[in-house]
Motif scaffolding. Structure first.
Motif, PDB file in Angstrom:
ATOM      1  N   UNK A   1       0.504  -1.099  -0.172  1.00  0.00           N
ATOM      2  CA  UNK A   1      -0.007  -0.109  -0.039  1.00  0.00           C
ATOM      3  C   UNK A   1       0.782   1.299  -0.086  1.00  0.00           C
ATOM      4  N   UNK A   2       1.916   1.232   0.830  1.00  0.00           N
ATOM      5  CA  UNK A   2       3.018   2.416   0.793  1.00  0.00           C
ATOM      6  C   UNK A   2       3.325   2.737  -0.639  1.00  0.00           C
ATOM      7  N   UNK A   3       3.802   1.730  -1.459  1.00  0.00           N
ATOM      8  CA  UNK A   3       4.370   1.917  -2.858  1.00  0.00           C
ATOM      9  C   UNK A   3       3.195   2.573  -3.611  1.00  0.00           C
ATOM     10  N   UNK A   4       2.210   1.824  -3.491  1.00  0.00           N
ATOM     11  CA  UNK A   4       1.010   2.054  -4.626  1.00  0.00           C
ATOM     12  C   UNK A   4       0.401   3.506  -4.259  1.00  0.00           C
ATOM     13  N   UNK A   5       0.352   3.963  -2.979  1.00  0.00           N
ATOM     14  CA  UNK A   5       0.011   5.465  -2.563  1.00  0.00           C
ATOM     15  C   UNK A   5       1.080   6.393  -3.086  1.00  0.00           C
ATOM     16  N   UNK A   6       2.406   6.073  -3.117  1.00  0.00           N
ATOM     17  CA  UNK A   6       3.183   6.925  -3.556  1.00  0.00           C
ATOM     18  C   UNK A   6       3.030   7.081  -5.088  1.00  0.00           C
ATOM     19  N   UNK A   7       2.960   5.625  -5.915  1.00  0.00           N
ATOM     20  CA  UNK A   7       2.783   5.974  -7.264  1.00  0.00           C
ATOM     21  C   UNK A   7       1.465   6.766  -7.636  1.00  0.00           C
ATOM     22  N   UNK A   8       0.350   6.774  -6.733  1.00  0.00           N
ATOM     23  CA  UNK A   8      -0.906   7.302  -6.823  1.00  0.00           C
ATOM     24  C   UNK A   8      -0.525   8.771  -6.811  1.00  0.00           C
ATOM     25  N   UNK A   9       0.112   9.141  -5.803  1.00  0.00           N
ATOM     26  CA  UNK A   9       0.543  10.671  -5.796  1.00  0.00           C
ATOM     27  C   UNK A   9       1.256  11.166  -6.961  1.00  0.00           C
ATOM     28  N   UNK A  10       2.333  10.401  -7.219  1.00  0.00           N
ATOM     29  CA  UNK A  10       3.362  10.943  -8.267  1.00  0.00           C
ATOM     30  C   UNK A  10       2.478  11.082  -9.664  1.00  0.00           C
ATOM     31  N   UNK A  11       1.590  10.224  -9.975  1.00  0.00           N
ATOM     32  CA  UNK A  11       0.900  10.184 -11.049  1.00  0.00           C
ATOM     33  C   UNK A  11      -0.453  10.860 -11.114  1.00  0.00           C
ATOM     34  N   UNK A  12      -0.640  11.515 -10.235  1.00  0.00           N
ATOM     35  CA  UNK A  12      -1.775  12.467 -10.063  1.00  0.00           C
ATOM     36  C   UNK A  12      -2.951  11.675 -10.218  1.00  0.00           C
TER      37      UNK A  12
END
Length: 207
Positions: free
Chosen positions: A117-128
């Motif tokens: 979940x931490x990785x996916x949330x970082x991706x989610x933020x970076x990808x807007x």
């Protein structure tokens, strides 16, 4: 068309191409679950784990970034569908059990192992993709409100607003626990308190 397909070079039309895309995203999910940083996961590693050639992967994904953006979008959609299915399965359950089961699913989805979940949330933020996350929360809140309106054991007078507040309150607790390195309470304590609080928001007052 699934939302994540918007991030592909082209949408898979046949079962074979769809299987390839799903295999790539499944492999990426598995690999990010083994690392603290998705930057360590290469296209070559994803293709190898998926059992496809790098060239075949690039038939559907523009680059490494599109793999992870598609993955984040897909997991967000998949989670929404899981929670809606769980809600549907609770139609014959008591309000208290329904709340408990949804809270249990939240904890099981996000907190059994917070690395992914931490990785996916970082991706989610970076990808807007945060607007997508907010949208999916709102979609579930509407589904929850519809579910609650069909029951006779709900006491809140503004079900739509309560469902929205409760959904986002629950997700706020979950996301805080995902990122907390030293939370003041155990997950089990928070699981019980979140279920109790949500039930109290919904239940009719005791006579």
């Amino acid at each position: 068309m699934r939302f994540y397909e918007r991030f592909l070079k082209k949408a898979p039309k046949q079962s074979r191409s769809r299987t390839l895309v799903e295999s790539v995203l499944s492999a990426a999910t598995e690999l990010v679950g083994r690392t603290k940083d998705e930057e360590e996961v290469t296209i070559q590693a994803v293709a190898e784990r998926a059992g496809v050639g790098v060239g075949s992967l690039y038939d559907y994904f523009n680059d490494r970034g599109s793999v992870f953006t598609s993955l984040a979008a897909k997991l967000s959609e998949d989670n929404l569908r899981r929670f809606e299915a769980e809600l549907e399965s609770c139609r014959t359950k008591s309000l208290e059990e329904t709340v408990r089961r949804i809270v249990d699913l939240l904890f099981d989805t996000y907190l059994v192992d917070v690395k992914t979940p931490r990785v996916i949330l970082r991706i989610t933020h970076r990808a807007n993709l945060m607007p997508l996350l907010a949208h999916n929360h709102a979609v579930f809140a509407r589904s929850l409100a519809t579910f609650l309106k069909e029951r006779d054991d709900v006491g809140t007078t503004n079900i739509d607003a309560t469902a929205y507040v409760m959904t986002n309150m629950a997700m706020g607790v979950i996301l805080t626990l995902v990122w907390a390195n030293d939370p003041p309470f155990s997950n089990e304590e928070m699981r019980k308190e979140l279920a109790r609080s949500c039930h109290a928001m919904l239940a009719k007052p005791a006579a």
